[in-house]
Design a protein around this motif. Sequence first.
Motif, PDB file in Angstrom:
ATOM      1  N   PRO A 211       0.988  -1.277   0.006  1.00  0.00           N
ATOM      2  CA  PRO A 211       0.004   0.038   0.026  1.00  0.00           C
ATOM      3  C   PRO A 211       0.844   1.208  -0.055  1.00  0.00           C
ATOM      4  CG  PRO A 211       0.082  -1.108   2.102  1.00  0.00           C
ATOM      5  CD  PRO A 211       0.687  -1.977   1.485  1.00  0.00           C
TER       6      PRO A 211
ATOM      7  N   ALA B  40      -4.550   1.765  -2.945  1.00  0.00           N
ATOM      8  CA  ALA B  40      -5.742   2.095  -2.638  1.00  0.00           C
ATOM      9  C   ALA B  40      -6.599   2.935  -3.805  1.00  0.00           C
ATOM     10  CB  ALA B  40      -5.716   2.761  -1.367  1.00  0.00           C
TER      11      ALA B  40
ATOM     12  N   TYR C 129      -1.370   4.893  -6.059  1.00  0.00           N
ATOM     13  CA  TYR C 129      -1.196   4.003  -4.842  1.00  0.00           C
ATOM     14  C   TYR C 129      -2.303   2.991  -5.163  1.00  0.00           C
ATOM     15  CZ  TYR C 129       2.434   7.006  -3.037  1.00  0.00           C
ATOM     16  OH  TYR C 129       3.353   7.691  -2.981  1.00  0.00           O
TER      17      TYR C 129
ATOM     18  N   SER D 216       3.741   7.314   3.805  1.00  0.00           N
ATOM     19  CA  SER D 216       3.384   7.387   2.470  1.00  0.00           C
ATOM     20  C   SER D 216       1.865   7.571   2.205  1.00  0.00           C
ATOM     21  CB  SER D 216       3.636   5.945   1.811  1.00  0.00           C
ATOM     22  OG  SER D 216       3.038   5.672   0.841  1.00  0.00           O
ATOM     23  N   PRO D 217       1.779   8.604   1.167  1.00  0.00           N
ATOM     24  CA  PRO D 217       0.267   8.980   0.725  1.00  0.00           C
ATOM     25  C   PRO D 217      -0.529   7.510   0.777  1.00  0.00           C
ATOM     26  CG  PRO D 217       1.965   9.965  -0.690  1.00  0.00           C
ATOM     27  CD  PRO D 217       2.775   9.019   0.298  1.00  0.00           C
ATOM     28  N   GLY D 218       0.205   6.383   0.217  1.00  0.00           N
ATOM     29  CA  GLY D 218      -0.763   5.335  -0.091  1.00  0.00           C
ATOM     30  C   GLY D 218      -1.118   4.574   1.210  1.00  0.00           C
ATOM     31  N   VAL D 219      -0.503   4.629   2.076  1.00  0.00           N
ATOM     32  CA  VAL D 219      -1.056   3.997   3.442  1.00  0.00           C
ATOM     33  C   VAL D 219      -2.031   4.841   4.111  1.00  0.00           C
ATOM     34  CG1 VAL D 219       0.148   3.593   5.907  1.00  0.00           C
ATOM     35  CG2 VAL D 219       1.529   3.088   4.074  1.00  0.00           C
TER      36      VAL D 219
ATOM     37  N   HIS E 297      -9.753   4.205   3.614  1.00  0.00           N
ATOM     38  CA  HIS E 297     -10.673   3.438   3.028  1.00  0.00           C
ATOM     39  C   HIS E 297     -11.524   2.445   3.646  1.00  0.00           C
ATOM     40  CE1 HIS E 297     -10.187   3.744  -1.513  1.00  0.00           C
ATOM     41  NE2 HIS E 297      -9.508   4.619  -0.904  1.00  0.00           N
TER      42      HIS E 297
ATOM     43  N   VAL F 274       4.329   0.373   6.428  1.00  0.00           N
ATOM     44  CA  VAL F 274       2.943   0.125   6.385  1.00  0.00           C
ATOM     45  C   VAL F 274       2.661   0.406   7.918  1.00  0.00           C
ATOM     46  CG1 VAL F 274       1.138  -1.521   6.275  1.00  0.00           C
ATOM     47  CG2 VAL F 274       2.908  -1.335   4.553  1.00  0.00           C
TER      48      VAL F 274
ATOM     49  N   LEU G 283      -4.005   6.605   2.387  1.00  0.00           N
ATOM     50  CA  LEU G 283      -5.204   6.312   1.653  1.00  0.00           C
ATOM     51  C   LEU G 283      -5.997   5.072   1.979  1.00  0.00           C
ATOM     52  CD1 LEU G 283      -4.040   7.431  -1.947  1.00  0.00           C
ATOM     53  CD2 LEU G 283      -6.079   8.217  -0.915  1.00  0.00           C
ATOM     54  N   SER G 284      -4.945   4.135   1.973  1.00  0.00           N
ATOM     55  CA  SER G 284      -5.681   2.913   2.465  1.00  0.00           C
ATOM     56  C   SER G 284      -6.097   2.880   3.898  1.00  0.00           C
ATOM     57  CB  SER G 284      -4.667   1.713   2.269  1.00  0.00           C
ATOM     58  OG  SER G 284      -3.476   1.919   2.898  1.00  0.00           O
TER      59      SER G 284
END
Lengths: 365, 230
Positions: free
Chosen positions: A89, A134, A132, B221-224, B230, B147, B226-227
């Motif tokens: 992620p 998500a 990403y 991280s922006p991805g973390v 969710h 993460v 974001l998830s």
Amino acid sequence: MITFEGVSKRFPDGTVALDDVSLECATGEITVFVGTSGGGKTTALRTVNRMVEPTSGRVLIDGADVRDRPPAELRRGIGYVIQQAGLFPHRTIADNIATVPYLLGEGKKRARARARELMERVGLDPALAGRYPAQLSGGQQQRVGVARALAADPPIMLMDEPFSAVDPVVRGELQAEFLRLQAELHKTIVFVTHDIDEAIKMGDRIAVFRTGGKLVQFDTPKNLLAAPADDFVADFIGYDRGIRRLSFVPAAELELDDRAVLPENASVAEARATGADWVLLTDSGRRPLGWVAVSGLATDRSLQHMPRAPLGHTFNVRADSARAALDAAVLSPSGLAVGVDDDGVVVGVASPLDLTNAIGRESAR
Amino acid sequence: MNAILNALRWFGQSEQWSGPDGIPQRLLEHLWYSGLAFAITLVIALPLGLALGHVRRGRAAAALGFAVVSSANGARALPTLGLLILAVLLAGSGVGPTLVPLVVLAVPPVLVNAYTGVRQVEPQIRDAAEGMGMTGSQVLWRVEIPVALPLVLLGMRTAAIQIVSTATIAAYVGLGGLGRYIIDGLKRQEYDSTAGGAILVIALAFLIQLIFTGLHRLSVSPGVRLSASH
């Protein structure tokens, strides 16, 4: 080639996940492991990259025992795709795809360029490279999973239920695209699924596992459907295996009859002369228009003015299988399937009886 | 309301801004004790928490993890002041014994959050990392820690704020820091000093909160993020 030699796996608590499994996964082919849950199919797949170490027996890749190489090094040379993709992620799509190249010491720039190339290959817009996981749909994530496994161009790929977490429509697309990709790449693939339809669609060869880690049958999809080794396999394949076998009979092998095919300006007398219950009317280019029931025709006029039953759908005699022909017959008001060529021109019609005969000939071979 | 006005007046007095009892000097002392306690906490709790979270195979590892996390949680219930007095009685006054209760209080949030953060990384993410050929330490550094970072930082933030607020008790055993204003003010019945000290400690805690918010933005991280949403 991947060789399983008497591979068994017994867990400390006594459960047997694999029981003396021997088989060969041919180079360049898709070998599907299918079976009930707890049948050991995933365990078998995981012995190839040493995610599971067998209690006895050996797994060989091109003749070399997988245990001769350290696990991390071995795994970097084997593509790995899992259910729900397992994307990282915190990494962008491009960096997810470049995972193995990074591990192998490749520079960022080259690895990312390759990642974009792979995205196109698996049907993803390279504009998504900086997103990403998500931010992607389930289907897109699975494509990234496939691209990631392909990144270091490994000769072998292990795919553990790679498409089972997406809806049926997306799954169908992913399967078809993956088969197209495989036709270009010729990887040696071990593919695990619990879905027998997927197994038949994807597999060059299918290994059926049953509870207790026993390999019960290892065969081509066609033979599996024609001759299940035992009741377990027959049950597992399902009661409609006879109809599924039609998928392996090309429609081109059907004997089509064109006596009941008439131009739309033909007369009722001509229709009666065919002796058929239904006649198929065609236009001047011999393309199908619809069915007319002969028995209801009282007056002697042109067939053009008679009530027509809709055509239903046709099958392509060159590209389709007998299964598509049967489906066309079932849905046709006349009970007859209309076969057309690539230009949509009628070649002839087939009855369910003709289809049965075709299967009979297929089995006799 | 009056207390606050008095405290504001107290901040305005020039003697508060110089000398050994001035705010700059006391602030430095406070930051020194707190920083030292925080550093010791991280050295003890971070590696232990991360390692215990990472090693999940085998019953022994699971039991050890459970034991450490339970005792760390238990340590949260210890009374800080009692612990300080015990440490001073046993080891004499000075910076060392003062740090003991601060560290004992700060280790649990860091340890438990690091452990939980790493443990909570989804199994299929870990499986993918291993299956693609990451070694154990690569899985930890390249996947599990990034993460788990939001939780790890949360633990560190909680610990830092607790240390800064609790470091006021150093004044109890005769050391400096912002606690001096509070304790001396109480003793001398100079409540403007007490309120001023309290305001300073609160401001420091806010500052730390701010620093960690910035750190979170920079390192997670922006991805973390974001998830997580969710």
